[in-house]
Design an enzyme around this catalytic site. Structure first.
Site, PDB file in Angstrom:
ATOM      1  N   ASP A   1      -1.980  -4.034   8.313  1.00  0.00           N
ATOM      2  CA  ASP A   1      -1.416  -5.189   9.007  1.00  0.00           C
ATOM      3  C   ASP A   1      -2.442  -5.804   9.961  1.00  0.00           C
ATOM      4  OD1 ASP A   1       0.505  -6.919  10.501  1.00  0.00           O
ATOM      5  OD2 ASP A   1       1.963  -5.726   9.378  1.00  0.00           O
TER       6      ASP A   1
ATOM      7  N   SER B   1       3.667 -11.501   9.668  1.00  0.00           N
ATOM      8  CA  SER B   1       4.099 -10.290   8.962  1.00  0.00           C
ATOM      9  C   SER B   1       5.380 -10.512   8.179  1.00  0.00           C
ATOM     10  CB  SER B   1       4.279  -9.146   9.960  1.00  0.00           C
ATOM     11  OG  SER B   1       3.065  -8.846  10.594  1.00  0.00           O
TER      12      SER B   1
ATOM     13  N   ASP C   1       1.149 -15.824  19.846  1.00  0.00           N
ATOM     14  CA  ASP C   1       0.868 -16.657  18.684  1.00  0.00           C
ATOM     15  C   ASP C   1       0.130 -17.927  19.089  1.00  0.00           C
ATOM     16  OD1 ASP C   1       2.232 -14.842  17.038  1.00  0.00           O
ATOM     17  OD2 ASP C   1       4.147 -15.767  17.536  1.00  0.00           O
TER      18      ASP C   1
ATOM     19  N   ARG D   1      12.557 -17.169  12.997  1.00  0.00           N
ATOM     20  CA  ARG D   1      12.198 -15.861  12.429  1.00  0.00           C
ATOM     21  C   ARG D   1      13.177 -14.798  12.915  1.00  0.00           C
ATOM     22  NH1 ARG D   1       6.256 -12.908  12.438  1.00  0.00           N
ATOM     23  NH2 ARG D   1       7.008 -10.782  12.618  1.00  0.00           N
TER      24      ARG D   1
ATOM     25  N   ASP E   1      13.128 -11.072  12.952  1.00  0.00           N
ATOM     26  CA  ASP E   1      13.014  -9.702  13.439  1.00  0.00           C
ATOM     27  C   ASP E   1      13.244  -9.581  14.937  1.00  0.00           C
ATOM     28  OD1 ASP E   1      10.624 -11.053  13.836  1.00  0.00           O
ATOM     29  OD2 ASP E   1       9.340  -9.349  13.353  1.00  0.00           O
TER      30      ASP E   1
ATOM     31  N   LYS F   1       6.649  -1.750  12.426  1.00  0.00           N
ATOM     32  CA  LYS F   1       6.565  -2.450  11.155  1.00  0.00           C
ATOM     33  C   LYS F   1       7.507  -1.872  10.101  1.00  0.00           C
ATOM     34  CE  LYS F   1       3.318  -5.300  12.462  1.00  0.00           C
ATOM     35  NZ  LYS F   1       3.445  -6.780  12.466  1.00  0.00           N
TER      36      LYS F   1
ATOM     37  N   ASP G   1      -2.705  -5.424  13.730  1.00  0.00           N
ATOM     38  CA  ASP G   1      -1.865  -6.512  14.235  1.00  0.00           C
ATOM     39  C   ASP G   1      -1.421  -6.274  15.669  1.00  0.00           C
ATOM     40  OD1 ASP G   1      -0.485  -8.982  13.930  1.00  0.00           O
ATOM     41  OD2 ASP G   1       1.380  -7.872  13.731  1.00  0.00           O
TER      42      ASP G   1
ATOM     43  N   HIS H   1      -3.015  -8.233  18.883  1.00  0.00           N
ATOM     44  CA  HIS H   1      -2.246  -9.143  19.735  1.00  0.00           C
ATOM     45  C   HIS H   1      -2.515  -8.937  21.226  1.00  0.00           C
ATOM     46  CE1 HIS H   1       0.106 -11.457  16.979  1.00  0.00           C
ATOM     47  NE2 HIS H   1       0.686 -10.421  16.421  1.00  0.00           N
TER      48      HIS H   1
ATOM     49  N   ASP I   1      -1.336  -8.312   5.200  1.00  0.00           N
ATOM     50  CA  ASP I   1      -0.338  -9.379   5.179  1.00  0.00           C
ATOM     51  C   ASP I   1      -0.827 -10.654   5.849  1.00  0.00           C
ATOM     52  OD1 ASP I   1      -0.423  -8.064   7.607  1.00  0.00           O
ATOM     53  OD2 ASP I   1       1.726  -8.174   7.971  1.00  0.00           O
ATOM     54  N   HIS I   2      -1.835 -10.550   6.702  1.00  0.00           N
ATOM     55  CA  HIS I   2      -2.434 -11.695   7.395  1.00  0.00           C
ATOM     56  C   HIS I   2      -3.596 -11.164   8.222  1.00  0.00           C
ATOM     57  CE1 HIS I   2      -0.671 -10.286  11.155  1.00  0.00           C
ATOM     58  NE2 HIS I   2       0.475 -10.152  10.519  1.00  0.00           N
TER      59      HIS I   2
ATOM     60  N   HIS J   1      -2.565 -14.630  15.329  1.00  0.00           N
ATOM     61  CA  HIS J   1      -3.087 -14.338  13.988  1.00  0.00           C
ATOM     62  C   HIS J   1      -4.223 -15.302  13.656  1.00  0.00           C
ATOM     63  CE1 HIS J   1       1.139 -12.628  12.855  1.00  0.00           C
ATOM     64  NE2 HIS J   1       0.494 -11.881  13.723  1.00  0.00           N
TER      65      HIS J   1
END
Length: 551
Positions: free
Chosen positions: A24, A75, A167, A282, A284, A357, A425, A429, A466-467, A497
């Site tokens: 990730d 993600s 972000d 989103r 989550d 995750k 990830d 961050h 994934d990114h 990201h």
């Protein structure tokens, strides 16, 4: 519906398992001073690049269903694409379309919420992430809701603004607060209206927990937004500037919760009769606060008297559990994922990750579907994440994930396994370069041990991401050079990201003698991994899946 997977004559299934490894946030960057992946000691990945079939894949923008190629992957959409093998229009794009067409405001949910406000003369509350990161939300969506509320005559609108810095640049909150305040001032005071920011806080400490990692985050948000209980300030700007002065170096995502007060009283707590929209698209980090508003028998923290309000999300965040019950825009209907095909063909599957995750290799991988398709053939293993700042423990749970995966695969039951190493990830961050380097090195060590075990079992591994994230740890100037802070001359940390591609390796017992990549797919994205995996399991992929990366 024909669920039968047909055997592929050119791809005999391996003796051992097929393991899909998602590193990730580990993209392929510029290999310069801002690239923590390049700076890390990665002997495993270095060896793979020399010995295994390798290419890069697109993992952002239109390759994962986002509005444009200026949009970072994330993600959620990344695991959707990896799990279903196709590109669906995703949250941001669906909301944009609903606003542009006016469909969102003609919908029954918006009319139900706003009619309540108009008939009872009660406020509309808007809670969500205030930025243009376009990963969880976008300020344009919030502004559209505010403008429409004013147009139809709602007297009171209160925004509960969660600060980003993750972000988007890590200390950019005042840019977004100022833009919001400018819009609210256009309407505040006209015809007796009150359009204000009412509360807020940094996203990593207020409201936006996920996977039940720390319900205290949601509790802080509930107290600030609903009860009006947090440190009081005269404005959001004052709150942000005060916290920054008191905590030098704190970034927006970690700013404590705050409440805006006038004459000693909170300006906009959520009371009976109100309507509430959580405007993130989103899912989550929106599920838990939605549960707090909706569940009758809620036991995660003491809510106090739950207000009698109409609650809705921008989208439905969990289609199986129906969270929330009301929403403004229908989410993408993702059907016929690889996981469901394998389950219906009786092929045992394993999914492993740590808490941060875990939902990605289960819920998002399965097309935003909670639970299992077939508990008899599926096993999901969650390794509890540590509740510490990620930069202080960059190895996270990579070793434990590896051990749990190897132990489960040693049973000889599972033909496909998918696992996620969260380090690149979650540590990326934080914006702490050295920690991100250590995080990537931890993933490389874990990958070494995993690949040895998979090879001993006669298996195949697909290693991808994934990114990007850790591959771009500093902000850039328009010419691509690393941006330096005016005061210190040091690089400006980047916490979001990247737009970089991600790696893709095929680790096969016979290497390039057995597997060759198709050179005629220059723009392939991570959705192409799914058909590739089905081929390596010995099957044709469904005809509408993105084509396999293999010849």
């Amino acid at each position: 519906m024909d669920w039968q997977l047909r055997k592929h004559p050119d791809f005999p299934p391996p003796r051992g398992p097929l393991v899909i490894v998602i590193m990730d946030g580990v993209g392929v960057g510029r290999a310069d001073a801002g690239d923590a992946v390049f700076a890390a000691a990665t002997p495993t990945l270095d060896r793979l690049k020399k010995s295994a079939p390798f290419r890069t894949l697109r993992a952002h923008g239109t390759a994962v269903g986002l509005p444009s190629d200026e949009d970072m992957g994330n993600s959620e959409v990344g695991h959707n694409a990896l799990g279903c093998g196709r590109v669906y229009d995703q949250g941001a794009k669906l909301v944009n379309r609903a606003i542009e067409s006016g469909e969102i405001f003609r919908g029954a949910t918006w009319r139900k919420l706003t009619d309540r406000c108009l008939e009872r003369r009660t406020p509309l509350h808007l809670i969500g992430l205030l930025s243009d990161g376009n990963v969880h939300s976008h300020e344009d969506h919030l502004f559209a809701l505010i403008r429409e509320a004013h147009r139809i005559g709602i007297k009171e609108v209160y925004v509960h603004a969660l600060l980003d810095g993750r972000d988007v640049p890590e200390t950019s909150a005042l840019v977004y607060v100022d833009r919001l305040e400018a819009l609210l001032r256009e309407f505040d005071g006209t015809e007796g209206r009150r359009y204000r920011i009412a509360s807020g806080g940094g996203r990593m400490v207020t409201t936006m927990d996920r996977y039940e990692a720390d319900w205290r985050i949601v509790e802080r948000g509930w107290k600030a937004h609903v009860l009006g209980q947090a440190r009081g300030f005269s404005s959001a700007r004052e709150a942000i500037e005060t916290y920054r002065r008191e905590q030098p170096g704190v970034t927006d995502q970690f700013l404590p919760p705050f409440v805006i007060v006038e004459k000693g009283e909170p300006v906009g707590p959520i009371r009976d009769g109100s309507s509430v929209v959580f405007f993130n698209f989103r899912g989550d980090r929106a599920i838990e606060i939605s549960r707090a508003f909706e569940e009758e028998n809620f036991d995660k923290f003491d809510r106090g008297p739950r207000p009698d309000c109409e609650y809705a999300g921008m989208m439905q965040y969990d289609g199986d559990l129906l969270i929330p019950k009301q929403y403004l825009v229908s989410p993408p209907l993702i059907e016929r994922t690889m996981g469901e095909y394998l389950a219906r063909n009786g092929i045992p599957q394993l999914a492993v990750s740590e808490t941060q995750k875990f939902g990605h290799v289960t819920y998002f991988w399965n097309g935003n579907r909670g639970g299992m398709f077939d508990p008899k053939t599926e096993r999901y293993i969650e390794i509890p994440s540590d509740r510490v700042p990620f930069e202080t423990r960059p190895e996270m749970k990579a070793a434990e994930i590896t051990r749990a995966t190897i132990d489960a695969l040693a049973e000889g039951k599972y033909r496909l396994a998918r696992l996620n190493y969260a380090n690149g990830d979650m540590v990326g961050h934080t914006g702490v370069f050295r920690a991100a380097v250590a995080a990537v090195e931890a993933v490389d060590r874990a990958l070494r041990d995993l690949l040895v075990a998979v090879a001993e079992m006669g298996g195949i591994a697909l290693v991808t991401a994934d990114h990007g994230n850790a591959d771009e740890m500093y902000e850039r100037n328009s010419d691509g050079s690393i941006k330096l802070a005016r005061d210190s001359g040091k690089p400006v940390p980047r916490t979001s990201h990247s737009l970089n591609p991600v790696p893709f390796y095929v680790v096969h017992p016979r290497g390039q003698d057995r597997v060759r990549l198709n050179p005629n797919l220059p723009d392939a994205g991570i959705a192409n991994v799914t058909a590739t995996a089905l081929n390596l399991l010995g099957f044709y992929a469904p005809p509408d899946y993105a084509p396999s990366l293999l010849l």
